[in-house]
Enzyme design. Structure first.
Site, short mmCIF file in Angstrom:
data_model
loop_
_atom_site.label_atom_id
_atom_site.label_comp_id
_atom_site.label_asym_id
_atom_site.label_seq_id
_atom_site.Cartn_x
_atom_site.Cartn_y
_atom_site.Cartn_z
N ASN A 43 51.25 46.87 15.99
CA ASN A 43 50.20 47.09 15.00
C ASN A 43 50.17 45.93 14.01
OD1 ASN A 43 52.72 48.30 14.07
ND2 ASN A 43 51.58 49.27 12.41
N GLU A 51 48.46 45.33 10.34
CA GLU A 51 47.71 45.89 9.21
C GLU A 51 46.97 44.80 8.46
OE1 GLU A 51 50.59 49.72 8.35
OE2 GLU A 51 50.59 48.09 6.90
N CYS A 73 45.75 48.68 15.91
CA CYS A 73 46.84 49.49 16.43
C CYS A 73 47.60 48.73 17.52
CB CYS A 73 46.31 50.79 17.00
SG CYS A 73 45.52 51.88 15.79
N GLU A 79 48.43 49.81 20.46
CA GLU A 79 47.81 50.02 21.76
C GLU A 79 46.65 49.04 21.97
OE1 GLU A 79 48.85 54.20 20.15
OE2 GLU A 79 48.37 52.23 19.35
N CYS A 82 42.17 54.66 19.87
CA CYS A 82 43.01 54.10 20.92
C CYS A 82 43.00 54.96 22.17
CB CYS A 82 44.44 53.90 20.42
SG CYS A 82 44.57 52.45 19.35
#
EC number: 3.5.4.5
Length: 133
Positions: free
Chosen positions: A41, A43, A52, A54, A88
């Site tokens: 991830n 941010e 994310c 994924e 996701c």
């Protein structure tokens, strides 16, 4: 293969950029080409602009030329399973079949398995003739 997914997701998790939430997540995919692709991830101070783990792993897979998820694992930074968010789940469904295994791994090493269809029973998809690029 599951151990390779765990190792890759944990490696990615270490590189997560999570200065705001401190919630570092890693994800790893086995694609149809047999390779393992992983991501973390990332941010951003403008919170909706983050990514994310994924999504990062899927982007890496697509960049390498693979297009089909055969297995995916998400590594949590704590002892709760980190299920993929709604966005996701849809991203995974775009590149996986309904019965594709989705594993979640806790920080203590507990692992559980589900499938894409169990996570997202009513995926959004275009009719096949519209979904060709």
């Amino acid at each position: 293969m599951l151990q390779q997914l765990k190792d890759a997701a944990l490696k990615a998790q270490k590189n997560a950029y999570a200065p705001y939430s401190k919630f570092r997540v890693g994800a790893a995919i086995v694609a149809e080409d047999g390779n393992v692709y992983y991501g973390c991830n990332v941010e951003n101070a403008a919170f909706p602009q983050g990514q994310c783990a994924e999504a990062s792993a899927i982007g890496t897979m697509i960049t390498a030329g693979a297009t089909q998820i055969k297995q995916i694992l998400v590594a949590s930074p704590n002892d709760d399973y980190c299920y993929p968010c709604g966005g996701c789940r849809q991203k995974i469904a775009e590149f996986a079949s309904a019965d594709t295994p989705v594993f979640m791994l806790t920080a203590s090493g507990e692992c559980t398995k589900t499938t894409v269809s169990e996570l997202l029973p009513h995926t959004y998809s275009l009719p096949e003739e519209q979904n060709r690029g």
